[in-house]
Design a protein around this motif. Sequence first.
Motif, short mmCIF file in Angstrom:
data_model
loop_
_atom_site.label_atom_id
_atom_site.label_comp_id
_atom_site.label_asym_id
_atom_site.label_seq_id
_atom_site.Cartn_x
_atom_site.Cartn_y
_atom_site.Cartn_z
N GLU A 1 3.62 -4.37 5.38
CA GLU A 1 3.96 -4.64 6.78
C GLU A 1 3.25 -5.94 7.14
OE1 GLU A 1 2.16 -0.75 6.87
OE2 GLU A 1 3.41 -0.24 8.60
N HIS B 1 0.85 -1.20 0.00
CA HIS B 1 0.00 0.00 0.00
C HIS B 1 0.88 1.24 0.00
CE1 HIS B 1 0.84 -0.86 4.25
NE2 HIS B 1 0.77 0.44 4.44
N HIS C 1 4.68 0.18 0.37
CA HIS C 1 5.31 -0.82 1.24
C HIS C 1 4.29 -1.81 1.79
CE1 HIS C 1 4.74 1.08 5.53
NE2 HIS C 1 3.65 1.13 4.84
N HIS D 1 1.99 5.42 0.71
CA HIS D 1 1.86 6.57 1.63
C HIS D 1 2.50 7.78 0.97
CE1 HIS D 1 0.57 4.24 5.13
NE2 HIS D 1 1.59 3.41 4.98
FE FE Z 1 1.89 1.54 5.89
#
Ligand code: FE
Length: 287
Positions: free
Chosen positions: A111, A65, A109, A67
């Motif tokens: 996570e 996703h 990125h 940012h």
């Molecule tokens: Fe994130």
Amino acid sequence: MNATATTTSRRVARVFRGQPTSDGAGVKLTRLIGQRDLDMLDPFLLLDEFRSNSASDYIGGFPSHPHRGFETVTYMLAGRMRHADNQGNSGLLTPGSVQWMTAGRGIVHSEMPEQEDGLMWGFQLWVNLPAGDKMNAPRYQDIAPERIPTVEAADGVRVRVLAGRFGDTVGPVSGIAVEPLYLDIELAAAAHCAVKIPAGHNAFAYVYADTAELGPADAAKRIERGELAVLERDGEKLLITAGTETTRLIVVAGKPLNEPVARYGPFVMNTPEQIVETIRDYQAGKF
Ligand code: FE
């Protein structure tokens, strides 16, 4: 103590409970900032607590996703999370570590949990960037647990300094525009301490184990586990007294930006036009 000194404790202005929600690929979490009752606390845009023993609550993680325009700060209490981005950066967040990621002009990125069972517990905080820094190059500060200083402030008081200053101890996170303070404090039953909070900064405390009394002796407020206390702007410190068991809380402060906020999911800019441009850039693969 100098009786004339104006070393008064900040008072608790408002108390919030988080809202249960899910994000990423079905990760269950509690949203404390960035929710209906507390939209933001300039410069803080979001605070999530994720805490579960059940893999089904976190195993989906946060797949790829984007940012842009702000910083994400992940602080792990338990469990392991693998981070990887589209610029070849990768790292493993372990218990007690913090990652301060400045997304700047854009990253994509993921996570993902690096465990299939057991406790996963931590916080993610979103910190806004000033208008002039939003298009800076991305930057990572991956801080291993042993690099975070722990101060034995008094009997039964341990303070981990992630960012900012506690007494003479300065945390390892550096070069952040809002000059943040981020402390993780553990107090034995009935122990107490005072935390200096920079003048003019917005500040909050989130109690995540037992209860704490926050504020000046004549106006202290009892904050339960799971409650976030937003502090008043006046006062240069915060007085904290533990409850009847080991109390744990984070205390976070930052310089308010006082700039317009245009927010759309994982993008935080100053104007709606910049959001449109951000979506266009992302779709064009420019991150
Ligand atoms: Fe994130």
